[in-house]
Design a protein around this motif. Structure first.
Motif, PDB file in Angstrom:
ATOM      1  N   HIS A 140      -8.779  11.541   2.577  1.00  0.00           N
ATOM      2  CA  HIS A 140      -9.730  11.121   3.449  1.00  0.00           C
ATOM      3  C   HIS A 140     -11.275  11.613   3.310  1.00  0.00           C
ATOM      4  N   GLU A 169     -11.848   0.627  -2.530  1.00  0.00           N
ATOM      5  CA  GLU A 169     -10.738  -0.163  -2.305  1.00  0.00           C
ATOM      6  C   GLU A 169     -10.304   0.093  -0.856  1.00  0.00           C
ATOM      7  N   GLU A 170     -10.471   1.404  -0.583  1.00  0.00           N
ATOM      8  CA  GLU A 170     -10.429   1.726   0.985  1.00  0.00           C
ATOM      9  C   GLU A 170     -11.170   1.243   1.836  1.00  0.00           C
ATOM     10  N   THR A 202      -5.882   1.657   3.891  1.00  0.00           N
ATOM     11  CA  THR A 202      -4.472   2.359   3.851  1.00  0.00           C
ATOM     12  C   THR A 202      -4.175   3.058   5.335  1.00  0.00           C
ATOM     13  N   GLU A 203      -2.940   2.622   5.666  1.00  0.00           N
ATOM     14  CA  GLU A 203      -2.346   3.464   6.948  1.00  0.00           C
ATOM     15  C   GLU A 203      -2.071   4.589   6.469  1.00  0.00           C
ATOM     16  N   GLN A 223      -3.376   7.502   5.633  1.00  0.00           N
ATOM     17  CA  GLN A 223      -4.099   8.166   4.458  1.00  0.00           C
ATOM     18  C   GLN A 223      -4.258   9.555   4.560  1.00  0.00           C
ATOM     19  N   ARG A 265      -9.613  -2.641   1.785  1.00  0.00           N
ATOM     20  CA  ARG A 265      -8.178  -2.740   2.336  1.00  0.00           C
ATOM     21  C   ARG A 265      -7.891  -1.420   2.582  1.00  0.00           C
TER      22      ARG A 265
END
Ligand SMILES: [Zn+2]
Length: 188
Positions: free
Chosen positions: A110, A96-97, A102-103, A105, A100
């Motif tokens: 991470h 998913e990362e 994520t801001e 994270q 899309r």
């Protein structure tokens, strides 16, 4: 699988006193932290049987390598099993990362995603990207294989144990649906 578990009673007092002063685990399990995949219950084992390292996504980072070295050297354990599982959340989250991002994270999260990423990102360039379930299935196995390979070469100590002491590092996948563990990597 058949609902007949029993041998590995963690509360057995006689076994507890037997292993209070020593341990001789016959396998080291590097498994996922998923609440549905507790290694002792999956393999029906009790106190002193398994040396278990659990981390989301069964990734290999320095503290996991150190734990394997410790158990293999200290207890002479000669089998390491990387135990992944179907529908792994860490693998899904990584995919998913990648599609899309994520801001902001968490950098800790991470660090897990970054260790899963190399084994799954190339899959997004294949037709698998159109079939979410198949993509996850293949990605789970790719991630297990990566951890197995990484562990085999993670340190001089482990390489030496494999070369001269018969240490085996194998990969397995547990099915959340059936309870079956498929040893698909590194076993004859
Ligand atoms: Zn998982």
């Amino acid at each position: 699988m058949a609902g007949e578990a029993g041998r590995g009673l963690v509360s057995d007092p006689s076994r507890r006193s037997e292993v209070a002063t020593y341990q001789e685990p016959f396998a080291i399990i590097l498994g996922c932290s998923d609440s549905r995949v507790p290694a002792e219950i999956v393999f029906d084992q009790g106190l002193g049987d398994l040396f278990v390292i659990r981390v989301a996504g069964n990734i290999v980072a320095p503290s996991q390598v150190g734990s394997v070295e410790f158990a293999a050297e200290r207890f002479k354990t000669r089998l390491v099993v990387v135990l992944g599982h179907s529908s792994c959340g860490a693998v899904t989250a990584t995919l998913e990362e990648l599609t899309r991002p994520t801001e902001n994270q968490s950098k800790n999260l991470h660090s897990i995603v970054e260790r899963v990423r190399p084994s799954v990102e190339s899959l997004l360039l294949t037709d698998l990207r159109h079939d979410h379930e198949a993509l996850i299935r293949v990605a789970v196995r790719a991630n297990i294989r990566t951890s197995v390979n990484h562990l085999r070469h993670a340190s001089d100590i482990i390489e030496q144990l494999i070369r001269t002491e018969g240490l085996a590092v194998v990969g397995a996948e547990y099915s959340l649906e059936t309870g079956l563990v498929d040893f698909f990597d590194g076993t004859p």
